[in-house]
Design a protein around this motif. Sequence first.
Motif, PDB file in Angstrom:
ATOM      1  N   LEU A  63       0.805  -1.217   0.000  1.00 25.81           N
ATOM      2  CA  LEU A  63       0.000   0.000   0.000  1.00 25.81           C
ATOM      3  C   LEU A  63       0.843   1.274   0.000  1.00 25.81           C
ATOM      4  O   LEU A  63       0.535   2.196  -0.757  1.00 25.81           O
ATOM      5  N   PRO A  64       1.920   1.383   0.796  1.00 22.17           N
ATOM      6  CA  PRO A  64       2.714   2.615   0.752  1.00 22.17           C
ATOM      7  C   PRO A  64       3.305   2.894  -0.643  1.00 22.17           C
ATOM      8  O   PRO A  64       3.330   4.040  -1.087  1.00 22.17           O
ATOM      9  N   LEU A  65       3.757   1.847  -1.314  1.00 19.11           N
ATOM     10  CA  LEU A  65       4.295   2.023  -2.664  1.00 19.11           C
ATOM     11  C   LEU A  65       3.198   2.452  -3.629  1.00 19.11           C
ATOM     12  O   LEU A  65       3.398   3.340  -4.464  1.00 19.11           O
ATOM     13  N   SER A  66       2.029   1.835  -3.518  1.00 19.65           N
ATOM     14  CA  SER A  66       0.900   2.215  -4.379  1.00 19.65           C
ATOM     15  C   SER A  66       0.492   3.661  -4.142  1.00 19.65           C
ATOM     16  O   SER A  66       0.190   4.391  -5.086  1.00 19.65           O
ATOM     17  N   LEU A  67       0.493   4.076  -2.883  1.00 20.81           N
ATOM     18  CA  LEU A  67       0.149   5.469  -2.579  1.00 20.81           C
ATOM     19  C   LEU A  67       1.213   6.429  -3.112  1.00 20.81           C
ATOM     20  O   LEU A  67       0.874   7.521  -3.599  1.00 20.81           O
ATOM     21  N   ALA A  68       2.474   6.033  -3.032  1.00 20.07           N
ATOM     22  CA  ALA A  68       3.547   6.879  -3.578  1.00 20.07           C
ATOM     23  C   ALA A  68       3.385   7.028  -5.092  1.00 20.07           C
ATOM     24  O   ALA A  68       3.549   8.130  -5.630  1.00 20.07           O
ATOM     25  N   ILE A  69       3.048   5.945  -5.764  1.00 21.84           N
ATOM     26  CA  ILE A  69       2.806   6.012  -7.213  1.00 21.84           C
ATOM     27  C   ILE A  69       1.615   6.896  -7.504  1.00 21.84           C
ATOM     28  O   ILE A  69       1.653   7.733  -8.407  1.00 21.84           O
ATOM     29  N   PHE A  70       0.551   6.715  -6.732  1.00 22.04           N
ATOM     30  CA  PHE A  70      -0.656   7.511  -6.917  1.00 22.04           C
ATOM     31  C   PHE A  70      -0.354   8.998  -6.765  1.00 22.04           C
ATOM     32  O   PHE A  70      -0.714   9.809  -7.624  1.00 22.04           O
ATOM     33  N   VAL A  71       0.348   9.372  -5.699  1.00 25.80           N
ATOM     34  CA  VAL A  71       0.673  10.784  -5.442  1.00 25.80           C
ATOM     35  C   VAL A  71       1.595  11.338  -6.526  1.00 25.80           C
ATOM     36  O   VAL A  71       1.377  12.446  -7.039  1.00 25.80           O
ATOM     37  N   ALA A  72       2.617  10.576  -6.896  1.00 23.85           N
ATOM     38  CA  ALA A  72       3.557  11.045  -7.923  1.00 23.85           C
ATOM     39  C   ALA A  72       2.853  11.224  -9.267  1.00 23.85           C
ATOM     40  O   ALA A  72       3.104  12.201  -9.981  1.00 23.85           O
ATOM     41  N   GLN A 110      -3.932   2.470 -11.065  1.00 22.43           N
ATOM     42  CA  GLN A 110      -3.476   2.166  -9.711  1.00 22.43           C
ATOM     43  C   GLN A 110      -4.663   1.913  -8.797  1.00 22.43           C
ATOM     44  O   GLN A 110      -4.654   0.982  -7.988  1.00 22.43           O
ATOM     45  N   TRP A 111      -5.677   2.734  -8.925  1.00 21.94           N
ATOM     46  CA  TRP A 111      -6.895   2.543  -8.135  1.00 21.94           C
ATOM     47  C   TRP A 111      -7.516   1.187  -8.460  1.00 21.94           C
ATOM     48  O   TRP A 111      -7.915   0.440  -7.563  1.00 21.94           O
ATOM     49  N   ARG A 112      -7.559   0.853  -9.742  1.00 18.69           N
ATOM     50  CA  ARG A 112      -8.147  -0.423 -10.165  1.00 18.69           C
ATOM     51  C   ARG A 112      -7.291  -1.615  -9.698  1.00 18.69           C
ATOM     52  O   ARG A 112      -7.836  -2.639  -9.285  1.00 18.69           O
ATOM     53  N   LEU A 113      -5.969  -1.495  -9.745  1.00 20.70           N
ATOM     54  CA  LEU A 113      -5.101  -2.567  -9.261  1.00 20.70           C
ATOM     55  C   LEU A 113      -5.280  -2.801  -7.771  1.00 20.70           C
ATOM     56  O   LEU A 113      -5.270  -3.950  -7.304  1.00 20.70           O
ATOM     57  N   LEU A 114      -5.449  -1.733  -7.013  1.00 22.45           N
ATOM     58  CA  LEU A 114      -5.700  -1.895  -5.578  1.00 22.45           C
ATOM     59  C   LEU A 114      -7.021  -2.612  -5.339  1.00 22.45           C
ATOM     60  O   LEU A 114      -7.139  -3.425  -4.422  1.00 22.45           O
TER      61      LEU A 114
END
Length: 118
Positions: free
Chosen positions: A3-12, A109-113
């Motif tokens: 989750l932290p990596l996914s959130l970092a990708i989302f924010v970037a 990213q949202w869909r992958l989560l």
Amino acid sequence: MFLPLSLAIFVAAVVVLVWACIFVARDRAVILRQLWAAAVVEGLLIIQTVSAAVVLIVTHRDIIVWEYWGYVITTLLILPVAALWAFAERTKWSSVVLAVAAFTVVFLQWRLLQLWGA
């Protein structure tokens, strides 16, 4: 997926999206720093892909594999294609292309989560 990596990708990716939208509003072409920011997002996506592959090999996840990997491959390809297009197109449309690509990364990213958590 972590989750932290996914959130970092989302924010970037959102940062790249907003930056590109500002350039669209100002009728400006993409600059090299924006492409470097997109490259950072791509690097994070590669890390995420490798880590997800390891987790899928080591453990058993109840996901639709072909759908998951379709999203992953699309996410990996969209930014490099957009960067090449933006580099070749030196008008405001290069910013539009980068904005659409960044939005696509955010959405995927949202869909992958969703797929990972299902």
